[in-house]
Enzyme design. Structure first.
Site, PDB file in Angstrom:
ATOM      1  N   HIS A  18      -2.074   6.848   1.372  1.00  0.00           N
ATOM      2  CA  HIS A  18      -0.772   6.718   0.670  1.00  0.00           C
ATOM      3  C   HIS A  18      -0.978   5.807  -0.541  1.00  0.00           C
ATOM      4  CE1 HIS A  18       3.834   6.218   0.744  1.00  0.00           C
ATOM      5  NE2 HIS A  18       3.398   5.608  -0.357  1.00  0.00           N
ATOM      6  N   HIS A  20      -0.089   5.133  -4.949  1.00  0.00           N
ATOM      7  CA  HIS A  20       0.560   5.425  -6.237  1.00  0.00           C
ATOM      8  C   HIS A  20      -0.422   5.106  -7.357  1.00  0.00           C
ATOM      9  CE1 HIS A  20       4.561   5.819  -4.368  1.00  0.00           C
ATOM     10  NE2 HIS A  20       4.083   4.922  -3.516  1.00  0.00           N
ATOM     11  N   LYS A 104       5.980  15.535  -0.070  1.00  0.00           N
ATOM     12  CA  LYS A 104       6.554  14.214   0.137  1.00  0.00           C
ATOM     13  C   LYS A 104       8.072  14.290   0.118  1.00  0.00           C
ATOM     14  CE  LYS A 104       6.733   9.844   0.650  1.00  0.00           C
ATOM     15  NZ  LYS A 104       6.155   8.690   0.029  1.00  0.00           N
ATOM     16  N   HIS A 179       4.351   4.310   5.521  1.00  0.00           N
ATOM     17  CA  HIS A 179       4.544   2.849   5.404  1.00  0.00           C
ATOM     18  C   HIS A 179       5.582   2.304   6.381  1.00  0.00           C
ATOM     19  CE1 HIS A 179       7.807   4.273   2.894  1.00  0.00           C
ATOM     20  NE2 HIS A 179       7.122   4.337   1.768  1.00  0.00           N
TER      21      HIS A 179
HETATM   22  C1  NCD Z   1       6.863   2.688  -4.434  1.00  0.00           C
HETATM   23  C2  NCD Z   1       6.701   2.859  -5.936  1.00  0.00           C
HETATM   24  O1  NCD Z   1       6.808   1.873  -6.675  1.00  0.00           O
HETATM   25  O2  NCD Z   1       6.426   3.976  -6.378  1.00  0.00           O
HETATM   26  N1  NCD Z   1       7.447   1.398  -4.191  1.00  0.00           N
HETATM   27  C3  NCD Z   1       7.399   0.699  -3.043  1.00  0.00           C
HETATM   28  O3  NCD Z   1       7.992  -0.380  -2.976  1.00  0.00           O
HETATM   29  N2  NCD Z   1       6.731   1.129  -2.002  1.00  0.00           N
HETATM   30  C4  NCD Z   1       7.662   3.801  -3.871  1.00  0.00           C
HETATM   31  C5  NCD Z   1       7.558   3.968  -2.367  1.00  0.00           C
HETATM   32  O4  NCD Z   1       6.464   4.094  -1.798  1.00  0.00           O
HETATM   33  O5  NCD Z   1       8.585   4.011  -1.695  1.00  0.00           O
HETATM   34 ZN    ZN Z   2       4.695   4.672  -1.637  1.00  0.00          ZN
HETATM   35 ZN    ZN Z   3       7.946   5.108  -0.006  1.00  0.00          ZN
END
Ligand code: NCD
Ligand code: ZN
Ligand code: ZN
Length: 349
Positions: A18, A20, A104, A179
């Site tokens: 997971h 970003h 997702k 998460h």
């Molecule tokens: C994530 C993001 O910034 O893209 N932020 C977070 O706090 N986890 C989005 C997410 O995973 O929900």
């Molecule tokens: Zn995330």
């Molecule tokens: Zn998330």
């Protein structure tokens, strides 16, 4: 030698299930940090606009690979953002591409860049049925968004309001509860059948809501789902270090430029890709469970996604190092987890 005296640890190369990576100028930072140790990563689709089609995912994948240091074999595993309009054909195209590994589900408004998310699962019925048929996992940001629900209860309420009905309606759909942050989610995953798994972040293992709120507001510890009380943290530690293959590594490393975090309305997300494996090692060591790190970090996720386990290895050493206060992130500074503080483990090869 007792477990607590372990000073070196060799593991099969881990994957991040997971992550970003963001886009464009940010990729230089995120991709090179992740690609140092992780072999593969499940790449979140919440860009602006979101990655909703296989065609967009393949273009995004190319940008990620372009940002990858030469000679590195990092493999981005793409995901598509489920919307009310996702068609059955799109699910089939995703599957046929071999490059898209999951869809997702963001409840609309739940988190960063989720305004295109789903408001109701009914319009997604055909897409969900196709995912179930093709065994493409659905990754879930598990929080309800109704304003009357307290932010600390949003994950727990999601289990009853959305997760249970979803699993009943799609009895063989593979679902990853992303998460997870509560004892309730741990219990739910434990009592569910084998098609349900969960990712756990390093920050939810190492921090609790005191780290967000005691002694002032700490915007760099603000993420979603928000940090919970320490009893929930303990339940997550127990799950992650149990050796149960339903729980595996997903950093949810989610960078935002410093000025967007240190803001009157600071955004949610913690950056951990600079030190993810080392942070997990700290958490596992504190639980006297370093022997359970390899399954969690390197085996169980690959098994769930039905991908081969990595055959190369990496070695961590008990060696403290100072995390820089900031890293360059495009043309902005980025404040990483543990900014300006020590980390006790270091990857040495
Ligand atoms: C994530 C993001 O910034 O893209 N932020 C977070 O706090 N986890 C989005 C997410 O995973 O929900
Ligand atoms: Zn995330
Ligand atoms: Zn998330």
């Amino acid at each position: 030698m007792t477990k607590s005296h372990i000073t070196q640890l060799t593991l099969a190369q881990p994957d991040d299930w997971h992550l970003h990576l963001r886009d464009n100028a940010a990729l230089k930072r995120t991709v090179s940090d992740t690609a140092r140790y992780f072999s593969r990563a499940i790449v979140m689709p919440n860009l602006r606009p979101p990655i909703t089609t296989t065609a967009l995912a393949i273009e995004y994948r190319d940008r990620i690979l372009d940002a990858c240091p030469t000679g590195n074999n990092f493999m981005p595993l793409m995901t598509l953002y489920l919307t009310d309009n996702t068609s059955e054909d799109e699910v089939q195209r995703a599957y046929d591409s071999g490059m898209v590994h999951a869809f997702k589900l963001y409840p609309a408004g739940a988190t960063t860049n989720s305004d295109a998310g789903v408001t109701d699962l009914k319009p997604c019925a055909k897409a969900l049925a196709a995912m179930q048929r093709l065994q493409l996992p659905l990754l879930v940001h598990g929080e309800v968004t109704s304003p009357e629900i307290d932010i600390f209860d949003r994950e727990k309420v999601f289990i009853d309001q959305v997760m249970r009905p979803l699993l009943l309606e799609y009895p063989t759909l593979k679902v990853i509860f992303e998460h997870i942050t509560t004892a309730d989610a741990v219990d739910f995953v434990l009592e569910s059948d084998a098609r349900i798994a969960a990712t756990i972040t390093p920050h939810h293992l190492l921090l609790n809501r005191n780290d967000l709120l005691v002694g002032g507001v700490h915007p760099h510890n603000y993420c979603l789902p928000v940090l919970k009380r320490n009893t929930h943290q303990q339940a997550l530690i127990k799950a992650a270090t149990s050796g149960n293959s339903k729980f595996f590594l997903g950093t949810d490393s989610a960078p935002h430029a410093q000025h967007l975090k240190e803001n009157a309305c600071g955004c949610a997300g913690i950056y951990s890709s600079h030190a993810a494996l080392e942070l997990y090692a700290e958490a596992f060591e504190a639980a006297n469970a370093l022997d359970k790190l390899e399954g969690f970090a390197s085996h169980f996720g690959a098994d769930f996604y039905q991908l081969p386990r990595n055959t190369s290895t990496i070695t961590l050493q008990k060696e403290s190092w100072l995390v820089p206060k900031t890293y360059p992130f495009g043309d902005q500074p980025l404040v990483p987890m543990r900014s300006g503080e020590m980390i006790k483990w270091k990857v040495i090869s």
